[in-house]
Design an enzyme around this catalytic site. Structure first.
Site, PDB file in Angstrom:
ATOM      1  N   ALA A   1       0.985  -1.079  -0.022  1.00  0.00           N
ATOM      2  CA  ALA A   1       0.015   0.070  -0.178  1.00  0.00           C
ATOM      3  C   ALA A   1       0.906   1.257  -0.009  1.00  0.00           C
ATOM      4  O   ALA A   1       0.748   1.937   1.095  1.00  0.00           O
ATOM      5  CB  ALA A   1      -0.712  -0.005   1.178  1.00  0.00           C
TER       6      ALA A   1
ATOM      7  N   HIS B   1       3.066   4.695  -0.300  1.00  0.00           N
ATOM      8  CA  HIS B   1       2.873   6.149  -0.540  1.00  0.00           C
ATOM      9  C   HIS B   1       4.073   6.787  -0.403  1.00  0.00           C
ATOM     10  O   HIS B   1       5.385   5.928  -0.525  1.00  0.00           O
ATOM     11  CB  HIS B   1       1.890   6.538   0.919  1.00  0.00           C
ATOM     12  CG  HIS B   1       2.632   6.219   2.342  1.00  0.00           C
ATOM     13  ND1 HIS B   1       3.723   6.215   2.794  1.00  0.00           N
ATOM     14  CD2 HIS B   1       2.256   4.911   3.223  1.00  0.00           C
ATOM     15  CE1 HIS B   1       4.239   5.947   3.904  1.00  0.00           C
ATOM     16  NE2 HIS B   1       3.145   5.090   4.366  1.00  0.00           N
TER      17      HIS B   1
ATOM     18  N   GLY C   1       5.917   7.942   1.569  1.00  0.00           N
ATOM     19  CA  GLY C   1       7.120   7.522   2.354  1.00  0.00           C
ATOM     20  C   GLY C   1       7.848   6.220   2.194  1.00  0.00           C
ATOM     21  O   GLY C   1       9.351   6.286   2.340  1.00  0.00           O
ATOM     22  N   HIS C   2       7.091   5.449   1.790  1.00  0.00           N
ATOM     23  CA  HIS C   2       7.901   4.173   1.110  1.00  0.00           C
ATOM     24  C   HIS C   2       8.619   4.495  -0.134  1.00  0.00           C
ATOM     25  O   HIS C   2       9.796   4.033  -0.419  1.00  0.00           O
ATOM     26  CB  HIS C   2       6.833   3.133   0.644  1.00  0.00           C
ATOM     27  CG  HIS C   2       5.747   2.461   1.675  1.00  0.00           C
ATOM     28  ND1 HIS C   2       4.432   2.816   1.800  1.00  0.00           N
ATOM     29  CD2 HIS C   2       6.074   1.584   2.658  1.00  0.00           C
ATOM     30  CE1 HIS C   2       3.921   2.230   2.669  1.00  0.00           C
ATOM     31  NE2 HIS C   2       4.870   1.528   3.315  1.00  0.00           N
TER      32      HIS C   2
ATOM     33  N   GLN D   1       2.977 -10.106  12.881  1.00  0.00           N
ATOM     34  CA  GLN D   1       3.182  -8.912  13.883  1.00  0.00           C
ATOM     35  C   GLN D   1       1.701  -8.413  14.144  1.00  0.00           C
ATOM     36  O   GLN D   1       1.728  -7.285  14.753  1.00  0.00           O
ATOM     37  CB  GLN D   1       4.151  -8.024  13.114  1.00  0.00           C
ATOM     38  CG  GLN D   1       3.538  -7.237  11.864  1.00  0.00           C
ATOM     39  CD  GLN D   1       4.547  -6.581  11.010  1.00  0.00           C
ATOM     40  OE1 GLN D   1       5.568  -6.956  10.833  1.00  0.00           O
ATOM     41  NE2 GLN D   1       4.636  -5.160  11.209  1.00  0.00           N
TER      42      GLN D   1
ATOM     43  N   ASP E   1       8.392   4.633  12.567  1.00  0.00           N
ATOM     44  CA  ASP E   1       8.110   3.655  13.199  1.00  0.00           C
ATOM     45  C   ASP E   1       9.295   3.723  14.396  1.00  0.00           C
ATOM     46  O   ASP E   1      10.299   2.758  14.146  1.00  0.00           O
ATOM     47  CB  ASP E   1       7.776   2.130  12.502  1.00  0.00           C
ATOM     48  CG  ASP E   1       6.535   2.286  11.697  1.00  0.00           C
ATOM     49  OD1 ASP E   1       5.542   2.139  12.382  1.00  0.00           O
ATOM     50  OD2 ASP E   1       6.742   2.412  10.552  1.00  0.00           O
TER      51      ASP E   1
ATOM     52  N   LEU F   1       2.472  10.167   6.732  1.00  0.00           N
ATOM     53  CA  LEU F   1       1.969   9.309   5.728  1.00  0.00           C
ATOM     54  C   LEU F   1       2.005   7.904   6.618  1.00  0.00           C
ATOM     55  O   LEU F   1       2.855   7.536   6.978  1.00  0.00           O
ATOM     56  CB  LEU F   1       2.659   9.178   4.570  1.00  0.00           C
ATOM     57  CG  LEU F   1       2.858  10.735   3.737  1.00  0.00           C
ATOM     58  CD1 LEU F   1       3.567  10.441   2.385  1.00  0.00           C
ATOM     59  CD2 LEU F   1       1.204  11.084   3.242  1.00  0.00           C
TER      60      LEU F   1
ATOM     61  N   SER G   1       0.013   3.892   5.666  1.00  0.00           N
ATOM     62  CA  SER G   1      -0.997   3.098   5.005  1.00  0.00           C
ATOM     63  C   SER G   1      -2.428   3.124   5.756  1.00  0.00           C
ATOM     64  O   SER G   1      -3.404   2.997   4.917  1.00  0.00           O
ATOM     65  CB  SER G   1      -0.583   1.639   4.799  1.00  0.00           C
ATOM     66  OG  SER G   1       0.684   1.717   4.073  1.00  0.00           O
TER      67      SER G   1
END
Ligand code: AMP
Length: 273
Positions: free
Chosen positions: A24, A26, A28-29, A53, A141, A175, A177
């Site tokens: 998914a 965005h 950031g990825h 997870q 994260d 950002l 998902s």
């Protein structure tokens, strides 16, 4: 698109930059992919929604999935291989797991029991399959970054980790998902999370001994706006324990808006880059 561990393993190793993701995509990825593309001969992105997870009652089933779109976006960034294995390809039986002590325990570890065992285990497996020189993760994260840094150090893994800044919407919302779950009203409210952290950070710059008071006020303000705050704290970037000084520290927050759980953070020094 690479589907099997066997095929990925033959393509791995060498001067390889690796970006593990759950898809998914965005910006950031994509920013992690761009950074990897700058530094390496080969770039591998993994796309695997890791069941290990997710806790019971979490969003594993409804996590956004759009493989075709993700493939096109990764290709446009010049990614060499998108590794998208099926669940059974990664977990053929009850797996051996990795439990990172201490930094896994507070905050996300408490709110999501087993989450970091799942993260550490899948990332270790992916490192062994892909054998990257450098792996790229997002500060979004933050606790995950510290858990993985500790795992790599403790287990003497021969991979370098690079952590990249959080990409945000123009209104400050990080950002994610999971932003796709927000209703229009919740989406309007969501940037308050980041704004609150920025406000507290500015106050802390003036009154660095007021961390407890300021974070308590931030929690109260968010509550009054309709957030269900789980934590909002100033913590040390070394051990994630609450701290009072801003040196090597970060403000971290987790909150639900409606049924959507969002996290964000602000590291000191990160305001000005
Ligand atoms: P995910 O697909 O959510 O597991 O995220 C894959 C990687 O992208 C992780 O290293 C995340 O920390 C990173 N990431 C997620 N959101 C952002 C963001 N807004 N900016 C930069 N990196 C991010």
């Amino acid at each position: 698109m690479i589907r099997t561990v066997a095929e990925m393993a033959t393509l791995g190793g060498g001067d390889l930059g690796f970006v593990p993701t759950m898809g998914a995509f965005h910006e950031g990825h994509l920013s992690l992919m761009r950074e990897a593309r700058k530094g390496h001969e080969k770039v591998v992105v993994s796309l695997f929604v890791n069941p290990l997870q997710f806790g019971q009652g979490e969003d594993y089933e409804r996590y956004p999935r759009d493989e075709e779109r993700d493939f096109a976006l990764a290709e446009a960034e010049g990614v060499d291989y998108l590794f998208a294995p099926a669940r059974e390809e990664i977990y053929r039986r009850k797996t051996t797991t990795i439990c990172v002590p201490e930094v896994s325990e507070p905050w996300e570890g408490k709110a999501r029991p087993g989450h970091f065992v799942g993260v550490a285990t899948v990332v270790a497996k992916l490192f062994n399959i892909v054998r990257p020189e450098v792996a790229y993760f997002g500060w979004k994260d933050l606790q995950q970054c510290l858990v993985l840094r500790r795992m790599v150090e403790d287990l003497n893994m021969s991979v370098a980790l690079r952590f990249m800044e959080t990409l945000r919407e123009p209104d400050g919302l990080a950002l994610s998902s999971r932003n796709a779950y927000l209703s229009p009203g919740e989406r309007e409210l969501a940037p308050e999370l980041h704004r609150t952290l920025v406000r507290i950070a500015a106050e802390l710059d003036k009154n660095s001994d007021k961390a407890q008071e300021l974070t308590a006020k931030g929690r109260e303000e968010l509550f009054l706006k309709g957030f269900q705050v789980e934590y909002l704290e100033l913590v040390s970037l070394v051990d994630l324990q609450p701290t009072t000084g801003v040196g090597d520290a970060a403000l971290i927050v987790a909150s639900k808006i409606g049924t959507t759980r969002l996290i964000d953070n602000l590291r000191f020094g990160a305001l000005t880059g």
